[in-house]
Design a protein around this motif. Structure first.
Motif, PDB file in Angstrom:
ATOM      1  N   PHE A 174       9.951 -36.765  52.692  1.00  0.00           N
ATOM      2  CA  PHE A 174      10.674 -36.530  51.446  1.00  0.00           C
ATOM      3  C   PHE A 174      10.718 -35.019  51.203  1.00  0.00           C
ATOM      4  CE2 PHE A 174       8.633 -40.761  50.154  1.00  0.00           C
ATOM      5  CZ  PHE A 174       9.692 -41.482  50.675  1.00  0.00           C
ATOM      6  N   GLY A 175      11.765 -34.568  50.567  1.00  0.00           N
ATOM      7  CA  GLY A 175      11.870 -33.150  50.255  1.00  0.00           C
ATOM      8  C   GLY A 175      11.223 -32.815  48.927  1.00  0.00           C
ATOM      9  N   LEU A 176      10.996 -31.515  48.706  1.00  0.00           N
ATOM     10  CA  LEU A 176      10.436 -31.032  47.443  1.00  0.00           C
ATOM     11  C   LEU A 176      11.405 -30.026  46.825  1.00  0.00           C
ATOM     12  CD1 LEU A 176       6.671 -30.407  48.406  1.00  0.00           C
ATOM     13  CD2 LEU A 176       7.581 -32.278  47.003  1.00  0.00           C
ATOM     14  N   LEU A 177      11.696 -30.224  45.552  1.00  0.00           N
ATOM     15  CA  LEU A 177      12.563 -29.316  44.807  1.00  0.00           C
ATOM     16  C   LEU A 177      11.762 -28.715  43.657  1.00  0.00           C
ATOM     17  CD1 LEU A 177      15.510 -28.220  44.338  1.00  0.00           C
ATOM     18  CD2 LEU A 177      15.772 -30.102  42.716  1.00  0.00           C
ATOM     19  N   ALA A 178      11.516 -27.420  43.725  1.00  0.00           N
ATOM     20  CA  ALA A 178      10.738 -26.714  42.702  1.00  0.00           C
ATOM     21  C   ALA A 178      11.663 -25.828  41.881  1.00  0.00           C
ATOM     22  CB  ALA A 178       9.633 -25.880  43.341  1.00  0.00           C
ATOM     23  N   SER A 179      11.423 -25.788  40.573  1.00  0.00           N
ATOM     24  CA  SER A 179      12.224 -24.973  39.651  1.00  0.00           C
ATOM     25  C   SER A 179      11.327 -23.994  38.927  1.00  0.00           C
ATOM     26  CB  SER A 179      12.953 -25.861  38.642  1.00  0.00           C
ATOM     27  OG  SER A 179      13.833 -26.749  39.289  1.00  0.00           O
ATOM     28  N   PHE A 180      11.799 -22.735  38.851  1.00  0.00           N
ATOM     29  CA  PHE A 180      11.051 -21.661  38.207  1.00  0.00           C
ATOM     30  C   PHE A 180      11.919 -21.019  37.140  1.00  0.00           C
ATOM     31  CE2 PHE A 180       9.364 -22.249  42.415  1.00  0.00           C
ATOM     32  CZ  PHE A 180       7.986 -22.083  42.299  1.00  0.00           C
ATOM     33  N   LYS A 181      11.286 -20.526  36.104  1.00  0.00           N
ATOM     34  CA  LYS A 181      11.996 -19.859  35.030  1.00  0.00           C
ATOM     35  C   LYS A 181      11.395 -18.477  34.794  1.00  0.00           C
ATOM     36  CE  LYS A 181      14.082 -20.841  30.545  1.00  0.00           C
ATOM     37  NZ  LYS A 181      14.208 -21.858  29.465  1.00  0.00           N
ATOM     38  N   CYS A 182      12.269 -17.506  34.621  1.00  0.00           N
ATOM     39  CA  CYS A 182      11.803 -16.142  34.408  1.00  0.00           C
ATOM     40  C   CYS A 182      11.114 -16.026  33.043  1.00  0.00           C
ATOM     41  CB  CYS A 182      12.974 -15.158  34.518  1.00  0.00           C
ATOM     42  SG  CYS A 182      12.476 -13.429  34.403  1.00  0.00           S
ATOM     43  N   SER A 183       9.977 -15.365  33.017  1.00  0.00           N
ATOM     44  CA  SER A 183       9.205 -15.263  31.775  1.00  0.00           C
ATOM     45  C   SER A 183       9.602 -14.046  30.940  1.00  0.00           C
ATOM     46  CB  SER A 183       7.716 -15.182  32.091  1.00  0.00           C
ATOM     47  OG  SER A 183       7.446 -14.058  32.936  1.00  0.00           O
ATOM     48  N   THR A 184      10.460 -13.145  31.480  1.00  0.00           N
ATOM     49  CA  THR A 184      10.831 -11.950  30.742  1.00  0.00           C
ATOM     50  C   THR A 184      12.281 -12.030  30.290  1.00  0.00           C
ATOM     51  OG1 THR A 184      11.474 -10.858  32.816  1.00  0.00           O
ATOM     52  CG2 THR A 184       9.218 -10.534  32.019  1.00  0.00           C
TER      53      THR A 184
END
Length: 459
Positions: A449-459
């Protein structure tokens, strides 16, 4: 400006040289007053037939002018001696049309490809080029000055050309203004703020004998379904799989690492509209690998923030007697040391780490985290699951969290991480042989299975 091109028996002359050029030549010649109008031919005998056809076509377009005007036009084409009904009226019309044309944007001529089956001189296509009011006024005065010197037949042709140009401009009044607006919109879209930075890691399975095209197409569907993740880490890519990806409709959005000279390899992709690379892709070979494994990475910036993206496929276990656990642990430490030595503030390292429970906890340095453990501490996160992945068959009992996303973040915060590619492909099956006989099994995009990670800028 002022370029001259010989065309059959006549000369095509820029309108800014019209007055001086005509004065220097003793014979009457035709001046192309409108730069995108058809080439006018001189009054030499072999050009009379084409000129007559042109004038007769103009007469038919101006049928409302009456039969007398048509007769004058035809006689003018045949002998080049009939004068205009009123030279003063013709000059007035030329000046009026020139004012109308030059009140818009002047055009820059470019050669138009010759059409098939047409023996007449070709019309020059034009592209818009903005000019100042002074340039427009100068062009208009040049037309007005030369109108007084035109031969009668040339005067008539000039009027018809100017009228034709004016009609074209009036028929498409916004055509020249739309292109800059579209360009501005595209530039704005290219610099749109990214609400979330997405990374997809996927072991695509090098097995080419099981519905390969359908499986790779399904992986492409996952990429499109999740709005084209900004970074993609592939493992177990073969030459054939790489070629299939290249032919996919989503591929053009990405820049990709080159295929390696191995039976299968890792591939790293980044979105060209999001990531500004600081250099080329870099490959670091593990010092202890017997399988040609290493770290493939690329450094750059996302909206001014320095980031490095990396992928790996650590040493694979080969049965109970060859688990290569110590080798994987050493490779993991070597990868962290290499990535920590870079100057990027945020680093993402994702791939098939082949991590087993026998390997213990990953040797995470200070500042590094395991994305799945942070977001889903109570979920085992089994990316290779013989129970949930029916394509592996009923006798595959292997259940492992082989795939990982490690990250060191200063500017980006992890928002979520989910598994993808867990559904069977509709209508696609394969046959697997067992001692008890063959079995028809469903097909999923991969054995992982694949992994999809999401990140958000904190600044």
């Amino acid at each position: 400006m002022g370029k001259r091109k010989e065309f059959e028996s006549g000369d095509l002359i820029d309108i800014t040289q019209a007055a001086s050029t005509t004065a220097a030549r003793p014979e009457p010649e035709v001046i192309d007053l409108a730069e995108d109008s058809p080439h006018a031919l001189s009054g030499m005998p072999h050009a009379q037939g084409r000129m007559m056809q042109h004038l007769r076509a103009s007469v038919r377009r101006h049928a409302g002018s009456g039969r007398d005007k048509a007769t004058k036009l035809n006689s003018s084409a045949a002998g080049h001696e009939t004068s205009c009904s009123s030279a003063e009226d013709q000059r007035h019309n030329i000046m009026a049309n020139a004012t109308l044309v030059n009140s818009r944007k002047r055009t820059k001529p470019t050669e138009e490809p010759a059409g098939s089956g047409d023996s007449s001189p070709k019309v020059k296509a034009s592209t818009a080029e903005p000019t100042s009011a002074a340039d427009d006024e100068a062009a208009r005065k040049a037309i007005m000055q030369h109108a007084a010197q035109l031969a009668p037949s040339n005067c008539l042709l000039a009027q018809l050309h100017a009228e034709r140009l004016a009609r074209q401009q009036l028929a498409n009044p916004q055509q020249q203004d739309e292109q800059p607006k579209q360009h501005k919109v595209m530039k704005q879209e290219a610099f749109t703020q990214i609400p979330e930075l997405k990374l997809l890691t996927y072991n695509v399975w090098f097995e080419e004998d099981i519905a390969l095209q359908e499986r790779m197409c399904a992986i492409g569907g996952i990429i499109q379904e999740h709005d084209f993740p900004h970074f993609i880490c592939f493992q177990e890519v073969t030459q054939r799989i790489y070629h299939l990806f290249q032919q996919s409709p989503w591929w053009h959005r990405y820049a990709a690492s080159q295929p390696a000279a191995q039976p299968y390899f890792t591939a790293l992709l980044y979105r060209k509209d999001t990531f500004t690379p600081a250099g080329s892709f870099q490959s670091h070979d593990f010092s202890n690998s017997a399988m040609g494994r290493g770290v493939l990475s690329v450094a750059g910036a996302v909206q001014g923030i320095k980031v490095r993206i990396a992928t790996s496929h650590l040493e694979s276990p080969c049965g109970h007697n060859k688990m290569f656990s110590k080798e994987r642990v050493a490779q993991c430490k070597e990868g962290f040391a290499m990535l920590n030595g870079q100057d990027q503030t945020d680093v993402l390292w994702a791939g098939d780490m082949n991590w087993n429970t026998e390997d213990g906890d990953p040797p995470l340095p200070a500042g590094w985290e395991d994305a799945w453990s942070q977001q889903n501490p109570r979920d085992l996160g089994l990316t290779y699951d013989g129970k949930k992945n029916a394509m592996l068959g009923p006798y595959n009992r292997l259940r492992k969290r082989l795939d990982r996303v490690f990250f060191k973040a200063a500017k980006y915060n992890l928002v979520s991480i989910v598994m993808v590619g867990m559904q069977a492909l509709p209508g696609v099956t394969h046959v697997k042989s067992y001692k008890k006989g063959p079995m028809i099994l469903p097909v999923l995009p991969s054995d992982h299975f694949g992994l999809l990670a999401s990140f958000k800028c904190s600044t």
